[in-house]
Design a protein around this motif. Structure first.
Motif, short mmCIF file in Angstrom:
data_model
loop_
_atom_site.label_atom_id
_atom_site.label_comp_id
_atom_site.label_asym_id
_atom_site.label_seq_id
_atom_site.Cartn_x
_atom_site.Cartn_y
_atom_site.Cartn_z
N ARG A 87 -3.58 -7.65 -2.68
CA ARG A 87 -4.48 -6.51 -2.80
C ARG A 87 -5.92 -6.99 -2.60
O ARG A 87 -6.31 -8.04 -3.10
CB ARG A 87 -4.33 -5.84 -4.16
N VAL A 88 -6.68 -6.19 -1.84
CA VAL A 88 -8.09 -6.48 -1.58
C VAL A 88 -8.87 -5.24 -1.98
O VAL A 88 -8.58 -4.14 -1.52
CB VAL A 88 -8.32 -6.84 -0.09
N VAL A 89 -9.86 -5.42 -2.87
CA VAL A 89 -10.60 -4.28 -3.40
C VAL A 89 -11.38 -3.56 -2.30
O VAL A 89 -11.31 -2.34 -2.18
CB VAL A 89 -11.53 -4.71 -4.56
N ASN A 90 -12.13 -4.28 -1.50
CA ASN A 90 -12.85 -3.70 -0.36
C ASN A 90 -12.28 -4.34 0.89
O ASN A 90 -12.50 -5.52 1.13
CB ASN A 90 -14.35 -3.99 -0.45
N ASN A 91 -11.55 -3.55 1.69
CA ASN A 91 -10.89 -4.16 2.85
C ASN A 91 -11.88 -4.49 3.96
O ASN A 91 -13.04 -4.06 3.93
CB ASN A 91 -9.73 -3.28 3.34
N ALA A 92 -11.42 -5.25 4.93
CA ALA A 92 -12.28 -5.73 6.02
C ALA A 92 -12.89 -4.58 6.81
O ALA A 92 -14.06 -4.63 7.19
CB ALA A 92 -11.49 -6.66 6.94
#
Length: 112
Positions: A84-89
């Motif tokens: 999981r990534v809080v703010n994606n690329a």
């Protein structure tokens, strides 16, 4: 849960320190990960992270204006691992360009 805070700033940098404290209060392990300490790789065709970001379950990118193409690619690689990534690329790339942000907002019928 192990939370990685992706930042070019040291752990004692005030915003990073506050995030580390909040993670600890919530019962999570957290570490500041410098983008240069991570090595994105492919092992048998599968994306992996080697180096200081290996144990991260959730990534919180805090790279702000200092983001470069490598750091953005690193965030995208974390996404590819299934973490999981809080703010994606995509969101980070969009936010760093005001005109693209306005286009996205207007394209979603949000008045600008």
């Amino acid at each position: 849960m192990h939370i990685g805070i992706l930042s070019a700033q040291p752990p004692n940098y005030h915003p990073n320190r506050r995030l580390l404290e909040a993670c600890a209060r919530a019962g999570h392990q957290a570490a500041v990960i410098h983008p240069g300490g991570c090595r994105p790789a492919l092992v048998e065709g599968h994306p992996v992270i080697l180096g200081s970001g290996e144990a991260t379950e959730i990534l919180l990118p805090r790279i702000g204006a200092t983001i470069n193409d490598y750091a953005l690619a690193l965030v995208k690689h974390y996404e590819a691992t299934g973490r999981r990534v809080v703010n994606n690329a995509h969101a980070i790339a969009l936010a760093r360009n005001k005109f693209l942000t306005l286009q996205a907002l207007a394209g979603s019928d949000i008045p600008v």
